[in-house]
Design an enzyme around this catalytic site. Structure first.
Site, short mmCIF file in Angstrom:
data_model
loop_
_atom_site.label_atom_id
_atom_site.label_comp_id
_atom_site.label_asym_id
_atom_site.label_seq_id
_atom_site.Cartn_x
_atom_site.Cartn_y
_atom_site.Cartn_z
CB CYS A 36 44.34 35.78 41.65
SG CYS A 36 43.15 34.58 42.13
CD GLU A 45 48.32 26.76 35.12
OE1 GLU A 45 47.85 27.90 35.28
OE2 GLU A 45 49.26 26.30 35.80
CB CYS A 83 39.64 40.97 47.12
SG CYS A 83 40.63 39.81 46.20
CE LYS A 95 46.37 41.44 44.00
NZ LYS A 95 46.67 40.43 42.97
CD GLU A 98 58.28 37.06 40.46
OE1 GLU A 98 59.33 37.64 40.80
OE2 GLU A 98 57.56 36.42 41.25
CB SER A 148 47.51 28.68 38.64
OG SER A 148 47.52 29.45 37.47
CD GLU A 170 50.63 40.17 42.59
OE1 GLU A 170 50.22 39.00 42.60
OE2 GLU A 170 49.90 41.14 42.30
#
Lengths: 376, 581, 166
Positions: free
Chosen positions: B297, B280, B502, B356, B364, B317, B359
């Site tokens: 991410c 990308e 992380c 997360k 989606e 992204s 998420e």
């Protein structure tokens, strides 16, 4: 209807301030070049938004900066790092109001007033159970008695002086025998009070000292900032202990009696921790109303704790309300006013108060047109 | 400056606080509100010490040492005061330590133990507030809050989000989002940094452990699990083992023992992310933007852009995060290969992250009404499960993850630390730009825990300018600089929401002394770097399993199939009623 | 004046404008609505949580509309000593609301302040712009009745309503 004070809106009050500033500017006392001295002085008014704790200087700074009025630790002191991070001098309005007099009289004449450690004069706000209320200015070191008895005219006729609360919520309550104390910073400290805000609230025999202490703890609960543990949680517990002293049998849980008896000891221990470890002056002095009343009116505390008795007949749960049958004409007003539905009786016959239901609020006492309600 | 502390002479430094001096000299002073590197708040007063000649006690955290000071950190008066303060806090705290998720890691509990609090001494009980379970990532329990304010500061000063603040005053003070509402109606991004600094159980993750256990017990379901790169280097700490080591093979063994049928490595989908993201990036460079491209991410960062800076969405992204790529691949390619019904797969992930959890629940990230990832556990939750089963991870025989989704390059592992995504991406972008596979493996400028790191790399005639933002607040600083035109040539930016990446996530082990958070993060990063240094397979595009996925299923990076499975279309989060500012 | 107009009077965006802005908005709107808080936050570039945190800290700010007759009870020391607790209790009993609330008919709201600044006239309550000094619990009924009467006088007559409808 009493309308002794004129209608006043905050806005118009602000307008006076603005007018005073304009006048000072017109006289050359404010502006880029004051009185041709080449020095610059501007005055800007910031309206507070209602928080007692903002009397603490670092809280005041936060308030002006648009933050919550919570104090921060010192050092750094405002003179090094204050408003917007700049060195800042903070003074009370009263201090500033002394300046014209100081200039007019000259420093020597000003210092001649007052005592060695407390110079000049001090304005007190005289209020409470006293004949003449209002603002009074006296030289520092005047005996308290003069302010209360001569200037204020003493307690209203038919009543007996009991205490004077001096110095605002951080101050203390003094009894009659202490009235000869000179009003200055050092002397007041020795008896557990302070000059503080200059508030002087006079109380007669109708005031209960446990209730007064409770009132101030409740005040700190609402008006403190809530930041530091000793002040926020400590005063909450002081209040709870004082509450337990005024609690009647009905609402007392099994452990309550022990709590009540231990209360007086716990009060003193907790008060010391709060003073030792609070973040700001408000917390450090929050104990004063409790400790000073405890010191000078211990018997009254003991009457509450051990005898379940409020000598001043203020603490509602410790009061016993009864209706004198001879005087009651059965008008039913009291029964209708009673929030606890504790009054029974039929129209035109004497009424009766169910003691178990009574909350001791006194609504019936104020409502009864024939004075049939008796309190003991 | 010469001072005396606990009857011993000590040399103090100019401007040092009593606390700093005491800690350096080895005298432990407890704190509840202190946060290293931030201005002292002075709220908790637990750190008060006695200094000769002073009327009251002095707060060690904020009071500077002065020459000649005689300090007693544990005088009778200081100890008595601390004990009373703990009693006062406990009076306004639920008595449910036995049920509390923080039992054992609670700083208040520790203090109560150390100061010998044996009974409720004060009459006023708990001031009750309602529990906030509105957030998919975390639970806010104001009853357990001691108002130390660390969460407020973490949210504002460390993360730059400011979803919560002190509200009301006096005895009624409570930490809450705007309008006294719930977290789901606030700008909270679910990062969980507040959980990590909370001394009690007032903030905790929204646990999905029960759902995972129920799935494990269901014979109908095939329960699979993936674990993120930063998990195996930190789980040991939560199990009271020394930190800084990689327990990946033992972790795989433990997960199998727990009953997970397939154990995958999120490093695989990190490699996959690199394939897609590098492609990308190169496409954007060749087709003219929009640049700079930001990584996607870190879900907290994505959420923040959606609600606070939607105009930047085109720069983000379009790649899903590794967790979601793995989730999508499991329920498509893997299901197909194993001839499994995707509806009968229960896909679990172990993440160092609370965001997360949110998420995984986004619409989606579901196809045909089925979430790609069914449950997300934090490192702490997994450790609870391991403890429950009495598994001693250090004694387990190493095992390999299941292939092909357990195959990862060491570049994929680097995702766990700040700068790691960038380093991994550069290795693959290099070949796309130069046609040669000889990238610089380590880019020293991207290492370390600085707020924003920059590097310029020449590849095939293209000057690649990249930046790494270590933590959301630093990303905000960088965005400000970009807006001011300071970095016109910048092409690619890695953003990690949490400090250190992380390894410093909100789902990581909680340590009672926040003092060493930075060092601990560095230990974890070093462990990841060691894995990479010793690795045989250090480039994502050489991961044969990823290549097999492309060959068999996806075609090539940015193909239609990969767009369907691995990319998302991003839209701003709008809230008509209360703008999430 | 609208929220936008008040904001326009403060072109400065520094944080020290926060409290004056909230004060002016409350002056105009009677209370601080959510949109007001939100727009102040946007105007000053502050998170809404910070504006809410500041607004709830200070006693001056209200977040619900006031009644037509806002009843403010002083709970200062002098007022307490002279029996303001009983006055407050009487008001609560008469209005059947707690401090901070507004009656259902929108006529009265009850507020408690730390000090109204008229300690010499204790106990003091303010009903709108009218200050009542030396209030006793017995007077409370009359003061409220007076307000109700004024409200009734101001209410449109049946004829006026019919005329307006026609």
């Amino acid at each position: 209807m009493l309308r002794r004070t004129p209608r006043r809106k905050p806005r118009s009050r602000r307008r006076w301030h603005e007018r005073a500033i304009t006048q000072a500017r017109d006289c050359g006392l404010l502006g880029a070049d004051i009185l041709g001295s080449g020095r610059r002085l501007e005055v800007k008014i910031k309206q507070g938004a209602g928080a007692f704790v903002c009397g603490e200087e670092t809280a005041l700074i936060h308030s002006i900066e648009g933050q919550r009025g919570m104090p921060r630790p010192r050092p750094p002191y405002p003179v090094t790092r204050g408003l917007f991070g700049r060195p800042t001098v903070i003074n009370n309005v009263e201090t500033m109001a002394n300046l014209p007099g100081l200039f007019r009289m000259g420093p020597e004449a000003f210092a001649a007033l007052g005592t060695a450690g407390s110079k000049g004069t001090k304005v007190f706000a005289l209020s409470g159970q006293i004949s003449r209320t209002g603002l009074v200015e006296v030289a520092m070191g005047e005996p308290l008695r003069r302010i209360v008895e001569e200037i204020g005219g003493g307690v209203p006729e038919g009543h007996v002086f009991k205490a004077v609360q001096i110095g605002g919520p951080s101050g203390g309550c003094l009894p009659g025998p202490q009235l000869d104390i000179p009003v200055d910073y050092e002397s007041l400290k020795t008896v557990g009070a302070m000059v503080g805000s200059g508030g002087l609230v006079v109380m007669d025999e109708r005031a209960c000292m446990v209730d007064v202490a409770r009132y101030f703890m409740d005040f700190i609960q609402r008006e403190g900032c809530g930041k530091c543990i000793p002040c926020r949680e400590g005063t909450r517990q002081l209040l709870a202990i004082l509450d337990s002293l005024g609690r009647g049998r009905r609402r007392e849980e099994p452990a309550g009696a022990l709590e009540r008896f231990q209360g007086l000891i716990s009060l003193e221990r907790l008060a010391r921790v709060i003073q030792d470890s609070s973040l700001c002056g408000l917390g450090q002095s929050a104990r004063n109303p409790v400790l000073s009343t405890l010191r000078w009116f211990r018997a009254e505390y003991e009457a509450h704790a051990y005898d379940r008795r409020c000598p001043a007949k203020v603490c509602p749960e410790l009061l016993l309300y009864e209706i004198e049958e001879d005087l009651c004409n059965g008008c039913t007003v009291c029964a209708r006013k009673c929030p606890a539905e504790a009054i029974v009786g039929s129209r035109k016959s004497p009424h009766h108060i169910i003691a178990e239901k009574c909350r001791g609020c006194g609504s019936c006492l104020t409502a009864c047109p024939s004075g049939a309600i008796k309190v003991s | 400056m010469q001072v005396t502390i606990n009857n011993r002479p000590a040399e103090a430094r100019e401007g040092e606080t009593i606390l700093e001096l005491a800690r350096r000299e080895g005298h432990a002073i407890p704190t509840l509100c202190h946060m290293k590197g931030l201005l002292p708040s002075g709220a908790c007063r637990i750190c008060v010490v006695e200094v000769e000649g002073q009327k009251g006690l002095l707060p060690a955290c904020s009071h500077p040492v002065q020459d000649g000071m005689v300090i007693q950190t544990h005088s009778a008066r200081a100890v008595e005061t601390r004990k009373t303060l703990v009693e006062l806090l406990l009076a306004n705290h639920p008595d449910d330590c036995l049920y509390c998720v923080r039992s054992g890691t609670c700083e208040l509990q520790d203090l109560a133990r150390a100061y010998g609090v044996r009974r409720r001494r004060w009459p006023a009980g708990l001031r009750h507030h309602s529990l906030d379970v509105s957030s998919p990532a975390l639970v806010r329990d104001p009853d357990k809050c001691i108002l130390c304010g660390k969460c407020v500061r973490a949210c504002e000063e460390v993360m730059g989000v400011a979803a919560i603040d002190f509200t009301h005053g006096g005895s009624w003070t409570v930490i809450a989002p705007a309008y006294g509402g719930d977290l789901n109606r606030s700008p909270c991004i679910g990062c969980g940094q507040c959980i990590v600094v909370c001394p009690t159980g007032a903030l905790r993750e929204r646990s999905q452990l029960d759902r995972v256990c129920a799935a494990l017990a269901d014979p109908e379901l095939t329960v699979v699990i993936q674990h993120a790169p930063a998990v195996s280097v930190s789980i040991a700490e939560e199990l009271d083992l020394p930190g800084g080591q990689d327990f990946n093979p033992q972790l795989v063994a433990a997960l199998r023992l727990l009953g997970f049928e397939y154990v995958f490595d999120t490093g695989f989908s990190a490699d996959l992310t690199i394939m897609e993201e590098a492609a990308e990036l190169v496409r954007r460079i060749k087709l003219g933007g929009p640049l700079p491209m930001f990584t996607s991410c870190s879900p907290g960062w994505v959420r923040w852009v959606e609600q606070a800076r939607p105009e930047l969405l085109p720069n983000l992204s379009t790649c899903k995060s590794p967790q979601q790529m793995m989730g999508a691949v499991i329920k498509s390619w893997f299901a197909q290969r194993k001839n499994l019904d995707p509806a009968k797969i229960f896909s679990v992930s172990v993440m160092p992250c609370t965001a997360k959890k949110a998420e995984a629940g986004r619409p989606e990230h579901a196809r045909e009404g089925r979430a790609d990832v069914d449950a997300v556990l934090t490192v702490r939750e997994l450790a609870r499960l391991i403890r429950q089963r009495g598994i001693h991870i250090q004694e387990l025989k190493p095992e390999h993850a299941d292939l092909p989704l357990g195959m990862r390059s060491t570049a994929g592992r680097l995702f766990g630390g700040t700068g790691g995504v960038m380093e991994a991406a550069l290795r693959t972008a290099w070949i796309l730009l130069t046609g040669e596979d000889s990238p610089p493996l380590r880019v020293a400028a991207l290492h370390g825990q600085d707020g924003v790191k920059f590097a310029t790399i020449e590849a095939g005639g293209v000057k690649l300018q990249v930046a790494v933002a270590n933590g959301l607040r630093h990303a905000q600083t960088l965005l400000g600089e970009i807006a001011a035109g300071k970095h016109p040539e910048l092409q690619f930016v890695e953003v990690m929401t949490c400090p250190g990446g992380c390894v410093g996530g909100g789902g990581q082990p909680i340590h009672k002394d926040g003092e060493h958070a930075l060092e601990r993060r560095q230990e974890r990063i070093n462990a990841l770097h060691r894995i990479d240094d010793e690795g045989m397979l250090r480039r994502s595009h050489r991961n044969w399993a990823v290549n097999e996925l492309y060959r068999e299923f996806l075609g090539e990076p940015l193909s239609e199939k990969s767009h369907e499975l691995l990319h998302v279309h991003r839209t701003p989060v709008l809230d008509e009623e209360d703008a999430l500012v | 004046m609208s929220i936008e107009q008040v904001l326009a009077r403060h072109p400065g965006r520094s944080r020290d404008h926060l409290i004056p802005l909230l004060q002016e908005l409350q002056q105009e709107l009677g209370f601080l609505s959510r949109p007001a808080i939100r727009q102040v936050a946007e105007h000053l570039g502050l998170p809404a949580s910070k504006v809410w945190g500041v607004a709830t800290f200070y006693n001056q700010f209200r977040f619900q509309p006031r009644g037509r007759f806002p009843v403010v009870v002083c709970r200062g020391t002098a007022c307490h000593v002279k029996g303001s607790a009983a006055v407050l209790a009487a008001l609560q009993h008469e209005l059947k609301i707690e401090p901070g609330a507004t009656t259902r008919d929108g006529l009265f709201s009850l507020e408690v302040v730390a000090c109204i600044g008229a300690c010499g006239l204790a106990p003091v309550i303010a009903v709108g712009d009218d200050y009542h000094a030396g209030v006793t619990p017995q007077q409370v009924g009359r003061i409220l009745a007076d307000c109700r009467r004024r409200a009734a006088e101001d209410a449109p007559t049946k004829a006026a309503v019919e005329e307006a409808l026609a």
